[in-house]
Every structure is written in structure tokens, then in C-alpha cells.
Motif scaffolding. Structure first.
Motif, PDB file in Angstrom:
ATOM      1  N   GLU A 142       0.865  -1.173   0.000  1.00  0.00           N
ATOM      2  CA  GLU A 142       0.000   0.000   0.000  1.00  0.00           C
ATOM      3  C   GLU A 142       0.907   1.230   0.000  1.00  0.00           C
ATOM      4  OE1 GLU A 142      -1.617   1.031   4.169  1.00  0.00           O
ATOM      5  OE2 GLU A 142      -1.559  -1.152   4.208  1.00  0.00           O
ATOM      6  N   THR A 143       0.321   2.406   0.105  1.00  0.00           N
ATOM      7  CA  THR A 143       1.088   3.655   0.198  1.00  0.00           C
ATOM      8  C   THR A 143       0.905   4.202   1.611  1.00  0.00           C
ATOM      9  OG1 THR A 143       0.659   4.092  -2.147  1.00  0.00           O
ATOM     10  CG2 THR A 143       1.475   5.940  -0.801  1.00  0.00           C
ATOM     11  N   PRO A 144       1.794   3.835   2.541  1.00  0.00           N
ATOM     12  CA  PRO A 144       1.641   4.369   3.903  1.00  0.00           C
ATOM     13  C   PRO A 144       1.790   5.888   3.906  1.00  0.00           C
ATOM     14  CG  PRO A 144       3.183   2.508   3.849  1.00  0.00           C
ATOM     15  CD  PRO A 144       2.938   2.917   2.428  1.00  0.00           C
ATOM     16  N   SER A 145       1.224   6.515   4.895  1.00  0.00           N
ATOM     17  CA  SER A 145       1.435   7.951   5.076  1.00  0.00           C
ATOM     18  C   SER A 145       2.942   8.154   5.277  1.00  0.00           C
ATOM     19  CB  SER A 145       0.647   8.438   6.294  1.00  0.00           C
ATOM     20  OG  SER A 145       0.505   9.841   6.280  1.00  0.00           O
TER      21      SER A 145
END
Lengths: 199, 199
Positions: free
Chosen positions: B129-132
């Protein structure tokens, strides 16, 4: 308007909401933090994102008139009314089993992360991850030196927030079971809360 | 110490780092924001989490001595030195294709989200995913009224941050291609940056 739906103390609850409906989240006993998530009903991989919302509302705490956005930057929930005093949090993760171990608790402790997944499971769905939650009524003041602290809520019994659904969505709540830090009120135990759906 | 490794302007770069090694991230031209992610090398589903880290460091911006944590609340990166002035960001999402559409850009625009995934792909991995991100050198002041704004960096040419790896990890950087807002300096275009790995 739907009947009053209970978020049991220390537990979660998920519910389908249609675009245009409004969710009234009631802090029944006054000092209960409600971790809140919203997922696109047609694609659970799209969900309300704190880090994307902040970039658009240009605040760390949303207020009436502000629209929360998804990880695809689409509008998902708008704050339309807030009688709680306006203190909420967008910067702290949901509590989880690791959090309570870190705080010295031995054995299993109810936690918001597990509550989210159990609540979604209860309506036949699986949350693909645990997004950073919108922590309604949670009081995390940020000081000018950029430090923060966990404080008791300023909300009062029966106060509420009304959130308008900007798409068909699944709303999920957890009545935070934190009973080690005073985040649910000094000396207070976690309590139930309620919500209704208004068309 | 490794050779100087380039994070090309507007692009990403990922690299394997062993526990105990230190990553020196250099703002070569002085006002380049570097979106930064770290993933457990043995389980990419465990990664540096801004929302979990803030709950433990009790700050919205980490400083020397602070340890960032994963979404399982384990230590992953510690700030050991910072010559940049200490202004970084943990509250804004990585820019993405939706962000530039929102800002009025037509057609494709380089973006940090795609840079993360391309950089991981380049070393044979897939980010789940694209973590913060940890936005090194990014200047997002938070005012007492809880509003925030996008400002130019305070960092200077050659300044750097040194981050110690607390586990075997994959570090991923994106030299932010934002050229519409002044986040990479007023009137400045996105530039390259560099890093080294110190054992």
C-alpha cells in the motif's frame, strides 16, 4: 430516521449508509471516544483517509462544513453539525493489541483495531487494512512546540456530530476500550454510544 | 560508508538497509522535500507508520532521539542527527495523480505515490500500500487554531538527517515532484537529492 443503533461499550459496529444520508453519532454518556472509519461501499480499498483529508481541509481537526476525503481524494463524509465542542482527533492510530502490551497490560485487551475488523465481519465484509481513524470526541491537544498529549474529552452527555455521506459507504465505529490512559474521561470506564441514520 | 546514491529529481529510489546501519539523507540543493517510507525487509506489510509513531513520541514532528514505529508499534528508524533545522512533516499524504488533477494539472504528473511503487519495483519488491510518509524537510506549520499551510522548506544546501535502522528494512524515498505549490521552495523546481548508508 432509523432507530437508535447501539455501539456497545468496548465494541465496534458497522453499518451501510447511502449517499445523501446523514449519520448522527451520539456521545450518550458524554466522554466516550468513538474511533470512526468510512469505506466506499463499492470498493473497500477506497476509504476515508486522515492524511489526505488534512491536505484539503488545511486543518488537523475537521469542523462543521469540512469534507473528509478518501485515499483517492474523493469526498466521503461532511461535518454538518457538531454540538460536542469541536474537539476531535485525526493524528493518533487506533489502539491495538500491541498498544496495550506497550502500556503494561498482560493478556488480551479489547482494542479498536480488532473492533473494526469484527464489526465489518458482522455485516459480511472484510476491511482490507486498518486506516488511521477519525477519532470523534478524542482530545489530543497539539502545543506550539509540536508536542501532544492524551487528555480527557470536553464533550458532554448527549452531544453529537452529524456526518453526511458523500457516497454509498460503510461506516464503522469502535467505542474505544482504552481504560489505562484517561482518554475516555478521568476515572471513567469505557461506555456505550449510539447512532442514527437520517435520510 | 556506501557511495553517494542519487534520488533523481521527480523520482524515487528504494534500498535495502541492515539493522544497525544509518541512512544519511542529504538535501543536496537545500529545499527539496523527500517523502520517506520504511518497510520491514521480512514482511512488507509491516512499515513505518506516522499515526503509530506520533502516539509514542508524543510529537507531530520527530526530533533527534525520537524513534519512529511501525504499524505493529515496533521501532524501525531513530533520528540520530539533523542539521536541517528540524522542520519535517508527518501529517500530509504523499502526492498522487489525484492531487495534481485537483490542483488543475491536465494529463499525467510525476507524483510521490507512483515513485514509491516504481522504486520498490526496481528492486524486485511490491509495496502493499502507500503508507502515510515521513516528509523530510517539508514545512507544514500547525497554528494554535489547528489550521495548517504548505510553506517553503527552512533547510539549506547540504543539510542532512541521519536515521538509524532498528530492523532490517527497505528504505524508499521520493524527491517530491510538486511544482505547483511552493513546498519545494518558492520559485524552485524539484531537484535531485542523495543518501549514503553508514555501517
Amino acid at each position: 430516521m432509523s432507530d437508535l443503533i447501539t455501539i456497545p461499550a468496548r465494541r465496534g459496529k458497522a453499518y451501510r449508509v447511502a449517499k445523501g444520508e446523514t449519520i448522527k453519532v451520539i456521545n450518550t454518556h458524554g466522554d466516550q471516544v468513538i474511533d470512526t472509519w468510512a469505506f466506499n461501499a463499492d470498493d473497500l480499498h477506497e476509504f476515508m483517509s486522515m492524511e489526505h483529508s488534512r491536505a484539503h481541509i488545511l486543518k488537523i481537526v475537521p469542523a462543521v462544513g469540512d469534507t473528509m476525503r478518501t485515499n483517492k481524494r474523493r469526498p466521503i463524509l461532511t461535518f454538518v453539525e457538531d454540538t460536542s465542542g469541536g474537539v476531535h482527533d485525526t493524528i493518533i492510530a487506533a489502539c491495538d493489541k500491541h498498544r496495550y502490551s506497550f502500556l503494561g497490560h498482560e493478556g488480551y485487551h479489547d482494542n479498536c483495531e480488532d473492533n473494526l475488523h469484527a464489526a465489518m465481519h458482522d455485516i459480511g465484509l472484510e476491511a482490507p487494512e486498518t486506516p488511521s481513524p477519525l477519532n470523534l470526541f478524542m482530545n489530543i491537544p497539539v502545543q506550539p512546540d509540536r508536542s501532544l498529549s492524551f487528555e480527557a474529552p470536553v464533550s458532554t452527555p448527549g452531544c453529537y456530530v452529524r456526518l453526511k455521506a458523500e457516497m454509498d459507504l460503510i461506516i464503522a465505529f469502535s467505542a474505544c476500550p482504552q481504560d489505562i490512559l484517561p482518554i475516555n474521561g478521568v476515572g471513567h470506564m469505557p461506555t456505550e454510544a449510539h447512532f442514527t441514520i437520517e435520510s
